[in-house]
Design an enzyme around this catalytic site. Sequence first.
Site, PDB file in Angstrom:
ATOM      1  N   LYS A 109     -10.734  -8.347   5.985  1.00 29.78           N
ATOM      2  CA  LYS A 109     -11.160  -6.960   6.171  1.00 29.78           C
ATOM      3  C   LYS A 109     -11.869  -6.496   4.912  1.00 29.78           C
ATOM      4  O   LYS A 109     -11.257  -6.376   3.846  1.00 29.78           O
ATOM      5  CB  LYS A 109      -9.943  -6.072   6.437  1.00 29.78           C
ATOM      6  CG  LYS A 109     -10.275  -4.608   6.641  1.00 29.78           C
ATOM      7  CD  LYS A 109      -9.075  -3.714   6.403  1.00 29.78           C
ATOM      8  CE  LYS A 109      -8.755  -3.586   4.927  1.00 29.78           C
ATOM      9  NZ  LYS A 109      -7.780  -2.519   4.606  1.00 29.78           N
ATOM     10  N   TYR A 142       0.839  -1.203   0.000  1.00 30.87           N
ATOM     11  CA  TYR A 142       0.000   0.000   0.000  1.00 30.87           C
ATOM     12  C   TYR A 142       0.878   1.259   0.000  1.00 30.87           C
ATOM     13  O   TYR A 142       0.646   2.206  -0.759  1.00 30.87           O
ATOM     14  CB  TYR A 142      -0.920   0.000   1.222  1.00 30.87           C
ATOM     15  CG  TYR A 142      -1.605   1.322   1.461  1.00 30.87           C
ATOM     16  CD1 TYR A 142      -2.762   1.664   0.776  1.00 30.87           C
ATOM     17  CD2 TYR A 142      -1.072   2.257   2.347  1.00 30.87           C
ATOM     18  CE1 TYR A 142      -3.380   2.888   0.963  1.00 30.87           C
ATOM     19  CE2 TYR A 142      -1.678   3.481   2.544  1.00 30.87           C
ATOM     20  CZ  TYR A 142      -2.831   3.792   1.852  1.00 30.87           C
ATOM     21  OH  TYR A 142      -3.432   5.009   2.040  1.00 30.87           O
ATOM     22  N   ASP A 173      -7.814  -3.330  -0.950  1.00 30.16           N
ATOM     23  CA  ASP A 173      -9.036  -2.633  -1.361  1.00 30.16           C
ATOM     24  C   ASP A 173      -8.724  -1.377  -2.160  1.00 30.16           C
ATOM     25  O   ASP A 173      -9.485  -0.983  -3.049  1.00 30.16           O
ATOM     26  CB  ASP A 173      -9.855  -2.266  -0.121  1.00 30.16           C
ATOM     27  CG  ASP A 173      -9.004  -1.593   0.947  1.00 30.16           C
ATOM     28  OD1 ASP A 173      -9.007  -0.361   1.003  1.00 30.16           O
ATOM     29  OD2 ASP A 173      -8.342  -2.312   1.721  1.00 30.16           O
TER      30      ASP A 173
END
Length: 533
Positions: free
Chosen positions: A369, A262, A297
């Site tokens: 998650k 990320y 995500d």
Amino acid sequence: MEKLRLDPEQINRARKAAARIASDVDSFIGERTTVAVERTVLRLMGIDGVNGEGVPLPNVVVDHLQEARVLGSGAALWVLNAMDQLKMSAQQVAEQVATGQVHLGDLPLTDLKTLYRKGEALAKQGLDRILQSRSRRDQLIRRLGEGKKPYLYVIVATGDIYEDALQGKSAARQGADVVAVIRSTGQSLIDYVPYGATREGYGGTYATQENFRIMRQALDEVGEEEGRYIRLCNYCSGLCMPEIAAMGALERLDMMLNDALYGILFRDINMQRTLIDQTFSRMINGYAGIMINTGEDNYLTTADAVESAHTVLASQFINEQFALLAGLPPSQMGLGHAFEISPDLEDGFLLELAQAQMSRQIFPEAPLKYMPPTKHMTGNIFKGHIQDAMFNLVSMMTGQGVQLLGMMTEAMHTPHIHDRKLAIENAQYIFNNARHLGEEILFQPGGRIEKRGQTVLRKSLEMLEEVEEIGLFQALERGMLADVKRSMTGGKGLGGVLRKEEGYYNPFEEELRYRTGLPQREGSRHESGLHTG
């Protein structure tokens, strides 16, 4: 949970490819350290506070050693040497360095076995403090209990830690199981950790150890009122990943955002720097019983959620293997994914369901998650509330672990308290009314949902085997994840990467590896037989 007929051989091949990808990177990591890792060691040795200019003392000492060109031996070695010779604590040594009274590199090294014994004792003491925090969490959960999974996860982000504490308590009373304090915009890119309680922040609140303590106390208080344990989440991604992980471990955080990929893709942090930092931070998270949250995500905010779904799965496989190499068990792997397909796409709900079910089957022990729709929220709050409801329904049908609640006002403003209340009521209504729906559902063999899962798995396997061939660094340079290209020598923080010199010493990594059964790095004191047990 085996509702989609996914090829077990393809899953095994994908895991093996991801394991080799992670192992290659781990070999690279083993020869290097960073300024953040060394600052973390000093913090765990007991060094805290700031100098006269407000610079954190761990930064002062590490910068001092870097300027003297001796940091490659490990900050612990030089501080332990000064402690031994000057008969001072680690904190006193740091304070003397800050005032210019002590120059660590000028002190000749004393008997190494003596320093190793002192380092080992400090490592045991520091890790025992983390273990006490973990034990306290376990005791509270046994006594109070906690919410059912999926945990209802909401955010606070006022910039003022005291206001965050009030809003966090309000969210818990409304039904939240997890309260996450969003960090101030840009904190991931500053190469130090701010000190003390903070009341100013843009888009969030600064992550500091004192802020962690204040928030933990507030949630413990409301947990006693509500009769259930409330979990606290914050971020240890960024240039200070292992330092903030250590602070979270000491102050009993329960979840931490922790994903080097990320940081590379979305914060342009140098890939070498953050992958090295990630390893030590995950060792700390694992030992502290902290659940990590990964950021897959976010891939779907820059890439198409239908065409690039396989990159999410590929990254989950890689993150799983990095976590295992750091001793973090599957039960603490909050691997990320998201409900981000355009609501205008016919059968988009079926594709979302396929992705969630596939993730659940492939990672059966992980508390996945699940992130809410954000990319296609339009400002139409009524439609947005329905999108969030469909997201909640997928979660309940597929047994997700952590549900980050969507807000109907997403992308309009920082959520108000009443926005959170409506989001919690939405989730509670669906979770209660559809609690066991997943147990009653079977998917049509050869149907749209099953075929979608099979296609995403196959494309993920193909991608992983290509990455295995070229290496993760090259894959990131080519933009194979999230359609974002990064350079191995570009980005922020590369200057903080150092090659370990012969005799490098990190007593905390060695003790963590000893306690968790991980293999020692080459040249460690444990490997040399100097560990006293």
